[in-house]
Scaffold this motif. Sequence first.
Motif, short mmCIF file in Angstrom:
data_model
loop_
_atom_site.label_atom_id
_atom_site.label_comp_id
_atom_site.label_asym_id
_atom_site.label_seq_id
_atom_site.Cartn_x
_atom_site.Cartn_y
_atom_site.Cartn_z
N LYS A 2 4.55 0.86 2.32
CA LYS A 2 3.14 0.58 2.15
C LYS A 2 2.90 -0.91 1.94
O LYS A 2 1.91 -1.45 2.42
CB LYS A 2 2.58 1.36 0.96
N ARG A 3 3.80 -1.56 1.24
CA ARG A 3 3.64 -3.00 0.99
C ARG A 3 3.68 -3.78 2.29
O ARG A 3 2.93 -4.73 2.48
CB ARG A 3 4.73 -3.51 0.07
N TYR A 6 0.32 -3.14 4.08
CA TYR A 6 -0.75 -3.88 3.41
C TYR A 6 -0.63 -5.38 3.68
O TYR A 6 -1.64 -6.07 3.89
CB TYR A 6 -0.75 -3.61 1.91
#
Length: 104
Positions: A2-3, A6
Motif C-alpha cells: 500500500k505504501r 500511495y
Amino acid sequence: MKRIIYSLVLVFTLAISANTVTAAEKKDKVKTEMTAEQKIQLKRITDRVEEIKAMDKSELSKDEKKALRKELRELKQQARAIGGGVYLSVGAIIIIILLLILIL
C-alpha cells in the motif's frame, strides 16, 4: 504494498499539479498585459451589461426578453475570452480530492 501505491499516486499527483501551476502563471502574465483596445472593449461590455440590468423588463415581450438573454450570453463569452482566467479540469479536481482523502 500500500505504501508503494500511495507513494506512486502522490508523485503522479504532484507532477500533474506542477504543470497546472506553470500554466496558471503563464495565463496571469497574459491577463495583466491587456491592450488598450481590449480594455475599451471590456469597458463597453460591462457598460452594456449594466444598462441591461437597469432596464425595466416587465414591459418587454417574450421575444425581446429572449433576445436580451441571448445578448447577455454572448457578452459573457466575449468577456471571458478577453479576461482569460484559471480553469481546473474535472480530472484535476478528482485527483485533488483523492489526495486530500488519502492525506486526511
